[in-house]
Design an enzyme around this catalytic site. Sequence first.
Site, PDB file in Angstrom:
ATOM      1  N   SER A  56      68.191 -45.234 -37.594  1.00 15.20           N
ATOM      2  CA  SER A  56      67.882 -46.430 -38.155  1.00 15.20           C
ATOM      3  C   SER A  56      68.142 -47.624 -36.846  1.00 15.20           C
ATOM      4  O   SER A  56      67.392 -48.503 -36.974  1.00 15.20           O
ATOM      5  CB  SER A  56      69.163 -46.931 -39.164  1.00 15.20           C
ATOM      6  OG  SER A  56      69.013 -46.043 -40.312  1.00 15.20           O
ATOM      7  N   HIS A 112      54.053 -40.557 -36.074  1.00 12.75           N
ATOM      8  CA  HIS A 112      53.845 -41.786 -35.532  1.00 12.75           C
ATOM      9  C   HIS A 112      52.640 -41.915 -34.787  1.00 12.75           C
ATOM     10  O   HIS A 112      52.482 -41.281 -33.786  1.00 12.75           O
ATOM     11  CB  HIS A 112      54.984 -42.462 -35.063  1.00 12.75           C
ATOM     12  CG  HIS A 112      54.831 -44.004 -34.923  1.00 12.75           C
ATOM     13  ND1 HIS A 112      54.033 -44.767 -34.293  1.00 12.75           N
ATOM     14  CD2 HIS A 112      55.566 -45.185 -35.628  1.00 12.75           C
ATOM     15  CE1 HIS A 112      54.136 -46.028 -34.170  1.00 12.75           C
ATOM     16  NE2 HIS A 112      54.969 -46.163 -35.206  1.00 12.75           N
ATOM     17  N   ARG A 120      49.193 -45.043 -40.983  1.00 10.81           N
ATOM     18  CA  ARG A 120      49.555 -44.007 -39.895  1.00 10.81           C
ATOM     19  C   ARG A 120      48.964 -42.729 -39.857  1.00 10.81           C
ATOM     20  O   ARG A 120      48.403 -42.177 -38.714  1.00 10.81           O
ATOM     21  CB  ARG A 120      51.101 -43.948 -40.021  1.00 10.81           C
ATOM     22  CG  ARG A 120      51.941 -45.359 -39.411  1.00 10.81           C
ATOM     23  CD  ARG A 120      53.198 -44.842 -39.645  1.00 10.81           C
ATOM     24  NE  ARG A 120      54.077 -46.292 -39.100  1.00 10.81           N
ATOM     25  CZ  ARG A 120      55.257 -46.596 -39.256  1.00 10.81           C
ATOM     26  NH1 ARG A 120      55.995 -45.426 -39.769  1.00 10.81           N
ATOM     27  NH2 ARG A 120      55.813 -47.494 -38.807  1.00 10.81           N
ATOM     28  N   HIS A 167      57.642 -38.345 -36.654  1.00 13.01           N
ATOM     29  CA  HIS A 167      58.398 -39.756 -36.880  1.00 13.01           C
ATOM     30  C   HIS A 167      59.394 -39.678 -38.269  1.00 13.01           C
ATOM     31  O   HIS A 167      60.409 -40.097 -38.030  1.00 13.01           O
ATOM     32  CB  HIS A 167      57.193 -40.636 -36.965  1.00 13.01           C
ATOM     33  CG  HIS A 167      57.823 -42.050 -37.076  1.00 13.01           C
ATOM     34  ND1 HIS A 167      58.889 -42.560 -36.209  1.00 13.01           N
ATOM     35  CD2 HIS A 167      57.865 -43.182 -38.024  1.00 13.01           C
ATOM     36  CE1 HIS A 167      59.176 -43.946 -36.535  1.00 13.01           C
ATOM     37  NE2 HIS A 167      58.268 -44.286 -37.368  1.00 13.01           N
ATOM     38  N   ARG A 172      54.251 -42.465 -45.902  1.00 14.06           N
ATOM     39  CA  ARG A 172      55.255 -43.671 -46.080  1.00 14.06           C
ATOM     40  C   ARG A 172      54.326 -45.062 -45.494  1.00 14.06           C
ATOM     41  O   ARG A 172      53.882 -44.995 -44.413  1.00 14.06           O
ATOM     42  CB  ARG A 172      56.237 -43.533 -45.308  1.00 14.06           C
ATOM     43  CG  ARG A 172      57.342 -44.811 -45.140  1.00 14.06           C
ATOM     44  CD  ARG A 172      58.540 -44.472 -44.458  1.00 14.06           C
ATOM     45  NE  ARG A 172      58.467 -44.204 -43.126  1.00 14.06           N
ATOM     46  CZ  ARG A 172      58.548 -44.991 -42.145  1.00 14.06           C
ATOM     47  NH1 ARG A 172      58.726 -46.520 -42.464  1.00 14.06           N
ATOM     48  NH2 ARG A 172      58.465 -44.745 -40.909  1.00 14.06           N
TER      49      ARG A 172
END
Length: 528
Positions: free
Chosen positions: A41, A236, A282, A343, A378
């Site tokens: 995070s 990523h 992505r 990622h 995501r």
Amino acid sequence: MTAFDVLILGSGLAGQSIALRLADTHKVALVTKRSLEDSASAWAQGGIAAVLDPADSTDAHVADTHTAGVGLCSDSATRFVVENGPRAIRWLIDHGVPFTTDASSAIGYHLTREGGHGHRRVIHVADATGAAVQATLTEQVRAHPNITIFEQHIAVDLIIGDKIGRPDQGCLGAYVLDIARDEVVTFAARHTVLATGGTGKVYLYTTNPDTATGDGVAMAWRAGCQVANMEFIQFHPTCLYHPQAKSFLISEAVRGEGGLLRRPDGSRFMPEHDSREELAPRDVVARAIDFEMKKHGLDCVFLDISHKPAAFLEEHFPNILARCAELGIDITRQPIPVVPAAHYSCGGIVTDLQARTGVAGLYAVGESACTGLHGANRLASNSLLECVVYGEAAAHDIAGTPRELPDTLPQWDESRVTDSDEAIVISHNWDELRRFMWDYVGIVRTNKRLQRAQHRIRLLTREIEEFYSNFRISNDLIELRNLVLTAELIVRSALKRKESRGLHFSRDYPQTLPRARDTVLKPGRGRS
């Protein structure tokens, strides 16, 4: 034995937000492998997506999430997160998170746009949102008298009633290694929360911190929980390529604010791959970069935002600008060398809308969970939002679900193990695992590559389990044991999917099937 109302494993945004929501009424233990601040995070740069602009809408955010997820997102989970998003942001603001302001904005805060989003809806703290959120909450967690922090502690395994002769009692706590003292402590808890983060360290190249070793997923699987969609590993597209830059991410927002991807000769390539160009999701951008690197034999490609004014870059990307400058890269004048890197794990422990797993008293929140929000890919900046929204849901369910605290639990048994004199085995196995996962289970997959990986995983599993059974445990051994199990679950899931969808691209099955289905694995079926 030490007892708490709530045992939280993991100190990222999910874990800390749950701790703060419950601490006024519950005795909370917060267990973290390193320091309280050390989590994925804290590494998040871009921001948090939420419908805050009056010109935006819940339906638009839901639609963008579904598009990125390629038909696999759960509509109920997606609407649950998006509808509760504005309240989650308000909770963070109320707790003092200093989001970047904008006097000209209708809401008083600057909103940026990232790949896959049709609107500007990403609220942020310059280009270091995660670090600012983490620092703000950590200060409050450390100050709260009802939260006991256990740094330098790593969970070994969950304590499940069925496995200790107490059927139907669910999760009763966990065995936790105190790394500094080298001893295992028994934690009893009414409720246990897995907020352990992702699985990035199963790959050789990752944007994740060293703590992302799939601990929650592995422990939940061994405890009897289902896992889903483990094949969907997000790479990523833009990790800084430099020998001195370990895992440094170049935020999605750089492309959102006009950054262009170029070959070494300066030519752009994204228009040849997707009509959305640099703002494609992505998975599309990562595959395009992978294609260009392999086609032209490149070590990297380049992300160029030097056409923007220097003052703009200093305001919006101060940390990226400073880090690149330390390495001799002036992003106001030259492009940034980038490569894809593992990622985010879109799959994980199956949970419901209250963050409950299939084991009573056990919750999973954040990247270790599979809520149904992310589908096959995501959408950028939905992850931190998921942490806060499901953190609130878990806290509410815990507060409303009383459970008995076990009076005694079996202690950790080390009577039949000895100290290892071959710790080198652990480092060799760790290195082998991460290399073949990168080579065989990466951005582009084939059945043959997956089967090769599966064969090696089975050999490693036998070695590691033998080591685990005969020698005293260590932090490295616990992480390696969890990583190899996580790798097995990723490969098993990938072999079950007979199509290409989102983050899972197979040369053997390049088509996308008409119906989107989750890949759900159940303990006890096949290898474990």
